[in-house]
Write an enzyme that holds these catalytic residues in place. Structure first.
Site, PDB file in Angstrom:
ATOM      1  N   ASN A  73       0.866  -1.180   0.000  1.00  0.00           N
ATOM      2  CA  ASN A  73       0.000   0.000   0.000  1.00  0.00           C
ATOM      3  C   ASN A  73       0.903   1.229   0.000  1.00  0.00           C
ATOM      4  O   ASN A  73       1.518   1.547   1.008  1.00  0.00           O
ATOM      5  CB  ASN A  73      -0.876  -0.049   1.264  1.00  0.00           C
ATOM      6  N   TRP A  74       0.970   1.888  -1.133  1.00  0.00           N
ATOM      7  CA  TRP A  74       1.903   3.008  -1.260  1.00  0.00           C
ATOM      8  C   TRP A  74       1.381   4.293  -0.623  1.00  0.00           C
ATOM      9  O   TRP A  74       2.108   5.287  -0.540  1.00  0.00           O
ATOM     10  CB  TRP A  74       2.226   3.266  -2.737  1.00  0.00           C
ATOM     11  N   LYS A  75       0.112   4.290  -0.255  1.00  0.00           N
ATOM     12  CA  LYS A  75      -0.498   5.479   0.378  1.00  0.00           C
ATOM     13  C   LYS A  75      -0.275   6.713  -0.493  1.00  0.00           C
ATOM     14  O   LYS A  75      -0.289   6.599  -1.721  1.00  0.00           O
ATOM     15  CB  LYS A  75       0.037   5.637   1.804  1.00  0.00           C
ATOM     16  N   HIS A 135      -9.052   0.901   5.267  1.00  0.00           N
ATOM     17  CA  HIS A 135      -7.746   1.097   5.899  1.00  0.00           C
ATOM     18  C   HIS A 135      -7.911   2.016   7.106  1.00  0.00           C
ATOM     19  O   HIS A 135      -8.716   2.943   7.090  1.00  0.00           O
ATOM     20  CB  HIS A 135      -6.749   1.691   4.892  1.00  0.00           C
ATOM     21  N   GLU A 162      -6.278   4.422   8.150  1.00  0.00           N
ATOM     22  CA  GLU A 162      -6.121   5.862   7.881  1.00  0.00           C
ATOM     23  C   GLU A 162      -7.397   6.429   7.276  1.00  0.00           C
ATOM     24  O   GLU A 162      -7.752   7.582   7.529  1.00  0.00           O
ATOM     25  CB  GLU A 162      -4.904   6.081   6.956  1.00  0.00           C
ATOM     26  N   GLU A 173      -4.909  -5.218  10.805  1.00  0.00           N
ATOM     27  CA  GLU A 173      -3.863  -4.220  10.988  1.00  0.00           C
ATOM     28  C   GLU A 173      -4.072  -3.483  12.310  1.00  0.00           C
ATOM     29  O   GLU A 173      -4.862  -2.535  12.372  1.00  0.00           O
ATOM     30  CB  GLU A 173      -3.894  -3.206   9.839  1.00  0.00           C
ATOM     31  N   GLY A 233       2.935   2.058  10.698  1.00  0.00           N
ATOM     32  CA  GLY A 233       3.837   3.189  10.498  1.00  0.00           C
ATOM     33  C   GLY A 233       4.575   3.599  11.763  1.00  0.00           C
ATOM     34  O   GLY A 233       5.199   4.652  11.814  1.00  0.00           O
ATOM     35  N   SER A 270       4.031  -2.417  10.145  1.00  0.00           N
ATOM     36  CA  SER A 270       5.481  -2.439  10.302  1.00  0.00           C
ATOM     37  C   SER A 270       6.127  -3.777   9.937  1.00  0.00           C
ATOM     38  O   SER A 270       7.083  -4.200  10.583  1.00  0.00           O
ATOM     39  CB  SER A 270       5.872  -2.006  11.725  1.00  0.00           C
ATOM     40  N   GLY A 322       3.125  -1.203   4.212  1.00  0.00           N
ATOM     41  CA  GLY A 322       3.133   0.234   3.938  1.00  0.00           C
ATOM     42  C   GLY A 322       4.538   0.703   3.608  1.00  0.00           C
ATOM     43  O   GLY A 322       5.042   0.534   2.499  1.00  0.00           O
ATOM     44  N   GLY A 323       5.204   1.281   4.596  1.00  0.00           N
ATOM     45  CA  GLY A 323       6.518   1.897   4.399  1.00  0.00           C
ATOM     46  C   GLY A 323       7.514   1.030   3.644  1.00  0.00           C
ATOM     47  O   GLY A 323       8.207   1.503   2.725  1.00  0.00           O
TER      48      GLY A 323
HETATM   49  P1  PGA Z   1       3.293   0.060   7.612  1.00  0.00           P
HETATM   50  O1  PGA Z   1       1.797   0.247   7.057  1.00  0.00           O
HETATM   51  O2  PGA Z   1       3.813  -1.191   6.986  1.00  0.00           O
HETATM   52  O3  PGA Z   1       4.027   1.301   7.163  1.00  0.00           O
HETATM   53  O4  PGA Z   1       3.182  -0.043   9.086  1.00  0.00           O
HETATM   54  C1  PGA Z   1       0.949  -0.848   6.922  1.00  0.00           C
HETATM   55  C2  PGA Z   1      -0.352  -0.393   6.338  1.00  0.00           C
HETATM   56  O5  PGA Z   1      -0.791   0.727   6.616  1.00  0.00           O
HETATM   57  O6  PGA Z   1      -0.981  -1.137   5.561  1.00  0.00           O
END
Ligand code: PGA
Length: 249
Positions: free
Chosen positions: A9-11, A94, A96, A166, A172, A212, A233-234
């Protein structure tokens, strides 16, 4: 057998040039893997991303969509628009989106229904906040997120659904749920699905862990019996890290 998936997920990261570059690197370096590999760039780059993955096993997926098919919804993206450019899978719910854009279980239920009406596959995200876990309410929170958005569905719908647990406190933050915590929750999720839809469906549903995940911890988390892959994510923003995670499957 349920499928294994590693999805990035590149956000709100990567412009068009960066999107092309990252996908090209990923496609070139992608190892042989039994896992499905997905990337979710931002909306404006989806079309180009679909072209860039052509001929590879990487699938381009969307980070979100609206629950209506068209109309006066300024700034929104309809599922049919995604399908029309070759995007057949969408991430829904998600944390966020829930935290910063007010997405509730009720809204997500509508999105789930719309995605299914369009024959789309979805990665449905959910997970508890830190306070919930501290208060010992994490199982209740997860169960209600699942019940509120998914328990009205007919059994046939489940072949279109991938779940992504999650824990919000691990997204993050660099803090990862331990493999044991992930397994404990994933087993609970499977029990919850069993209670609503029976064991066959619960055993067949892919449940990803997100929060993470890194090359250094992926294989231990993925080795747990009820963890079928990850939503990343990251670490999905660098080809080598993402590939390191894929190698952990
Ligand atoms: P992260 O994000 O790997 O940066 O913790 C995971 C996600 O939001 O899907």
């Amino acid at each position: 057998m349920r499928s294994k998936i590693v999805a990035g997920n590149w956000k709100m990261n990567k412009n068009l040039d960066e999107t092309r570059a990252l996908i090209n690197e990923l496609v070139q370096k992608l190892p042989e893997t039994s896992a499905e590999v997905m990337v979710a760039p931002t909306f404006v780059n989806l079309s180009e991303a679909v072209k860039s993955v052509a001929g590879s096993k990487v699938e381009v997926v969307a980070q979100n969509m609206h629950f209506e098919e068209s109309g006066a919804f300024t700034g929104e993206i309809a599922p049919g628009m995604l399908k029309n450019i070759g995007v057949n899978t969408v991430i829904l719910g998600h944390s966020e989106r829930r935290a910063y854009f007010g997405e509730t279980d009720t809204l997500l239920k509508k999105k789930v229904d719309r995605a299914l009406a369009q024959g789309m596959r979805m990665i449905f995200c959910f997970g508890e906040e830190l306070e919930d876990r501290k208060a010992g309410k994490h199982f209740d929170v997860v169960e209600s997120q699942l019940r509120n958005a998914l328990f009205h569905l007919p059994k046939e719908a489940w072949k279109h659904i991938v779940l992504a647990y999650e824990p919000v406190w691990a997204i993050g933050t660099g803090e990862t749920a331990s493999p044991e915590q992930a397994q404990e929750m994933h087993a609970f999720i499977r029990e919850t699905i069993t209670s609503g839809f029976g064991e066959e469906i619960a055993e067949a549903v892919t449940i990803l862990y997100g929060g993470s995940v890194k090359p250094g911890n992926a294989s231990e988390i993925f080795s747990k019996p009820d963890v079928d892959g990850g939503l990343i994510g990251g670490a999905a923003l660098k080809a080598d890290d993402f590939i390191g995670i894929i190698n952990g499957i």
